[in-house]
Design a protein around this motif. Sequence first.
Motif, short mmCIF file in Angstrom:
data_model
loop_
_atom_site.label_atom_id
_atom_site.label_comp_id
_atom_site.label_asym_id
_atom_site.label_seq_id
_atom_site.Cartn_x
_atom_site.Cartn_y
_atom_site.Cartn_z
N PHE A 33 -15.71 -18.75 -44.59
CA PHE A 33 -17.00 -19.45 -44.49
C PHE A 33 -17.05 -20.40 -43.31
O PHE A 33 -17.41 -21.56 -43.44
CB PHE A 33 -17.29 -20.19 -45.80
CG PHE A 33 -17.30 -19.28 -46.99
CD1 PHE A 33 -18.43 -18.53 -47.29
CD2 PHE A 33 -16.18 -19.13 -47.78
CE1 PHE A 33 -18.44 -17.66 -48.37
CE2 PHE A 33 -16.17 -18.26 -48.87
CZ PHE A 33 -17.31 -17.52 -49.16
N ALA A 34 -16.70 -19.91 -42.13
CA ALA A 34 -16.82 -20.74 -40.94
C ALA A 34 -18.28 -21.11 -40.72
O ALA A 34 -19.18 -20.43 -41.20
CB ALA A 34 -16.29 -19.99 -39.73
N GLY A 35 -18.49 -22.20 -39.99
CA GLY A 35 -19.86 -22.61 -39.67
C GLY A 35 -20.39 -23.60 -40.68
O GLY A 35 -19.65 -24.35 -41.30
N PRO A 36 -21.70 -23.61 -40.86
CA PRO A 36 -22.33 -24.65 -41.67
C PRO A 36 -21.95 -24.54 -43.14
O PRO A 36 -21.50 -23.49 -43.60
CB PRO A 36 -23.83 -24.37 -41.50
CG PRO A 36 -23.91 -22.93 -41.13
CD PRO A 36 -22.67 -22.63 -40.35
N GLU A 37 -22.14 -25.64 -43.85
CA GLU A 37 -21.97 -25.60 -45.30
C GLU A 37 -23.34 -25.84 -45.93
O GLU A 37 -24.21 -26.47 -45.36
CB GLU A 37 -20.98 -26.67 -45.77
CG GLU A 37 -19.59 -26.51 -45.20
CD GLU A 37 -18.54 -26.10 -46.24
OE1 GLU A 37 -18.87 -25.99 -47.43
OE2 GLU A 37 -17.39 -25.89 -45.82
N THR B 282 -22.11 -23.44 -50.83
CA THR B 282 -20.71 -23.42 -50.39
C THR B 282 -19.99 -24.69 -50.83
O THR B 282 -18.79 -24.67 -51.08
CB THR B 282 -20.57 -23.27 -48.85
OG1 THR B 282 -21.16 -24.40 -48.20
CG2 THR B 282 -21.24 -22.00 -48.36
N LYS B 283 -20.73 -25.80 -50.94
CA LYS B 283 -20.09 -27.02 -51.46
C LYS B 283 -19.67 -26.82 -52.90
O LYS B 283 -18.63 -27.30 -53.34
CB LYS B 283 -21.06 -28.21 -51.36
CG LYS B 283 -21.17 -28.77 -49.97
CD LYS B 283 -22.30 -29.78 -49.86
CE LYS B 283 -21.80 -31.20 -49.91
NZ LYS B 283 -22.76 -32.16 -49.32
N GLY C 177 -16.77 -24.17 -52.73
CA GLY C 177 -15.61 -24.59 -51.96
C GLY C 177 -15.08 -25.92 -52.44
O GLY C 177 -14.07 -26.01 -53.14
N ARG C 178 -15.80 -27.00 -52.14
CA ARG C 178 -15.34 -28.35 -52.43
C ARG C 178 -15.22 -28.61 -53.93
O ARG C 178 -14.13 -28.90 -54.44
CB ARG C 178 -16.35 -29.32 -51.80
CG ARG C 178 -16.10 -30.77 -52.00
CD ARG C 178 -17.24 -31.59 -51.40
NE ARG C 178 -17.07 -31.85 -49.98
CZ ARG C 178 -16.46 -32.94 -49.48
NH1 ARG C 178 -15.96 -33.83 -50.30
NH2 ARG C 178 -16.36 -33.12 -48.20
#
Lengths: 542, 542
Positions: free
Chosen positions: A492-496, A500-501, A504-505
């Motif tokens: 997931f390169a690039g913006p979040e 994606t938060k 991912g986070r």
Amino acid sequence: MLNPEILFQTTPENYKHWKLQLSGPVATLSMDVQEDETLAEGYKLKLNSYDLGVDIELADAIQRIRFEHPEVRAVVITSLKPRIFCAGANIYMLGSSSHTFKVNFCKFTNETRCAIEDDSLHSGRRYIAALNGTASGGGYELAIACDEIYLVDDGNSAVSLPEVPLLGVLPGTGGLTRLVDKRKVRRDRADVFSTLAEGLKGKRAKEWGLIDDFFPRSKFDESIDAVVKKNLESSSSETGIKLTPLEFQSTDNSRDYKYVNFKLNREQRYADLTVYAPEGPQPTNGNEIHELGAAFWPLQAYRELDDALLHLRVNEPLIGLVCVRTKGDAETVLKIDEALAANHDHWLVREIVLLMARVLRRLDLTAKSFFAIVEPGSCFAGNLLELLLASDRSYMLKDSDATLAVSELNAGAFPMSNGLTRLQSRFLAEPEKLDEVLGEKKSFDTDDADDLGLVTFAPDDLDWDDEIRLAIEERTSLSPDALTGMEASLRFAGPETMDTKIYGRLTAWQNWIFQRPNAVGEKGALTNYGKPTQAEFDYKRT
Amino acid sequence: MLNPEILFQTTPENYKHWKLQLSGPVATLSMDVQEDETLAEGYKLKLNSYDLGVDIELADAIQRIRFEHPEVRAVVITSLKPRIFCAGANIYMLGSSSHTFKVNFCKFTNETRCAIEDDSLHSGRRYIAALNGTASGGGYELAIACDEIYLVDDGNSAVSLPEVPLLGVLPGTGGLTRLVDKRKVRRDRADVFSTLAEGLKGKRAKEWGLIDDFFPRSKFDESIDAVVKKNLESSSSETGIKLTPLEFQSTDNSRDYKYVNFKLNREQRYADLTVYAPEGPQPTNGNEIHELGAAFWPLQAYRELDDALLHLRVNEPLIGLVCVRTKGDAETVLKIDEALAANHDHWLVREIVLLMARVLRRLDLTAKSFFAIVEPGSCFAGNLLELLLASDRSYMLKDSDATLAVSELNAGAFPMSNGLTRLQSRFLAEPEKLDEVLGEKKSFDTDDADDLGLVTFAPDDLDWDDEIRLAIEERTSLSPDALTGMEASLRFAGPETMDTKIYGRLTAWQNWIFQRPNAVGEKGALTNYGKPTQAEFDYKRT
């Protein structure tokens, strides 16, 4: 395997925990969890708490509303239990589940909530959480995935996120992220709310932005009706299609759907998964597509792929790598993409493309490695090219008649969770290559694909078998956890985005906590919930 | 505590592992790790591998270059060991460290690498990684934090990230994120590179974007000189100041710097931390500020705060909550902010403000809870107001003469890792409040602050003591892990950046892996590294 195989297919007639009521443009989804109808032994689903089985029905209901009831413009999510909307994920289920299962459970429930927001954003259906009783934990997280939240004001009912204070885990089904990023609750108030086991009621909940409004019990139903009415500005007279059951034949090590099959190589811990292009003439306009309905290739093939991915995730944890192949006529696949692009205004085409996009994101978010294998006879074209672009690596046989091909749909129809297309994400460093790949709309042989950077490796015939075999052996020998963390960082390169938060986070922290002794150890909060014993923490922080 | 207290202060004369050489506009930082000079027992720092002690020196060197040698325009980072640039974090150190220590170690090294990028971005110094030998793991991660990377081409030297294949953990010091987000390496190549223990050499490493160029050994030094020369377009004739040692008096439970002190309430597991405003007249122009140097309040106070935060993180893991107070004359603090704003073109003022911003971000990233306590006599004004805005909650005494005040610096001088100011982050839902708070430049009494949403709670005198006491008791009773995950999710609403991806996504996955049996269990890869035994994995994936 302790648990029996989990099936992801269901139909409204078979729902145990939800009632789907349809009344013209309004659908009402009412939660009425049957406490003994659990997916596994050892817990009861009291107070509308849920396990994966409850969420599989919810996901099915949302999908069916989109395809079978396009006339619906507003979906009311409520409960049939007095005084309780939903108590969230069942704690005893979580406490007795393996780490792997907890991770899978949370991911699927997250995807279901994101599917609600996907429907709202792209198809304009409004989701209204009618909290006729307390919504705690995952119950409030379900509400916060809706567009609007209304709470009954009875001196008792509250919204709450008691995970941190009561269980020592996170509201990890998007709750924390949506609190500050979607509803934009002030971070200090979010902090207080998320540590307040009893939550907040009417007035203060509204003041803090946790709900949109509150109504007394005597006026709750009519107030919700009024809210719904306000949301019915647009109307639709479309007729839905039937999402017929997916049929497959299976053995211990394989499953054959019509357009998708997989074979498990259990000893080597990888799966071969193949998607087949359709044969024969394909529909070109909306009416023809509507007539075909669930049998139309993109809809059927991607529903099958979705089911296969979920099966591999949940029922086949020891499979660490999926080798993806395609077979069939690339021209037919490109023709289908052409038809989808030409008819993008048709509601059913829109829903089909959105479903394809969701399935591809499900693949992006699957914590197994994916290798795309491009051989003669393959058809990585248009929408199927996304399978290759979504893979961690690709291998394409040199000096063969294998080709790759792009369609209009690769230019934006299938965004990743981060909002980029897979081609954009691939060519972050060389955005000019996007034009090159998308501009000519032709097919690329191995040399072209290699030059353009569309594939990772292009071994020749002599090396092919060895190279694939070694790549598989090497991949499946590595630490599965390190691979999961690595892939989650590289894909997931690039913006979040909020999505994606969440994946991912928030998910990464939840997974961390889900194996900490403070949660799942003998003295952990999750382990000791509901027992006479109390949690004892190791209080170290950094 | 197994390890002796770790001190974060050092000076170039005391460096054990680095040589700092200055030659006009060029600084050369050469790594020459002394294998026996470790922070703890049980490992040797072979092959320029590092532990926290090595990184404390690196962080100090970068900070000193900024303040003491403003004439430096290019920093070359290289090694004095033949054939090896740096082997990364020492594996035996990691293998023998507690989870808490590993987390702290990674966070600090991440902050050091971000400080390199901060210097490059804001102060224009170019960082050049001159890899005169192999850079593996953290060694390559250090290189990738630099602006340019050059590798010697000797048939042997490579760049590599062997964490996944050899150790079952991640290149978690920003490596994976910078690979795809900073250098924009194609994700499939990043996947291959990150699973290739031996890494890549010259030509292919350049082709894949892992390095900028490679030079034969015989021409390496002159080639680096030429690269450096190209980077010396701008010049500076400023004279630096001396970063004098921070002095403090301490007991077992307290530390008193000049402008910062803290007291540990060990039984209740919280600290009282107070920052004091200066007294007397303050400088108003660049020359006066330069003359004061390290004694100028913002520089001294924030260096002290930085040191205190690092001490609490690493040496006081059982302290879970920090109650932040300020004392002194708010007017003086605001006057200082005025001077900083008026002289923002002065190199030293720029460096001071950037340091303050870094220290505040260090606070944002500290995995302990922060409560700001606003009482009469406090001075949460301007830069010190950021301490309140950075806190998870704030309590302000009602009907007192306590006030809050803003300065020009609150409008953008201290961005969080996500690029927003703390006020922007606070008022995501109501951006119009920003104008209200920043527009009038006045001070806010408790009612104003409460109305505007600048504070969380404003109890009156009668409730004050009880409310603070209960809030502390409640906070420190909660699961420290759940709080860490919760705060990491709530503190950074809004956009994500490469920095937040490193501290949020990548770090969370690394922390997850750092406690997985596959890494640290008896049969884990980290545990078994360098032993005759081999790692054995539980291969489950989701």
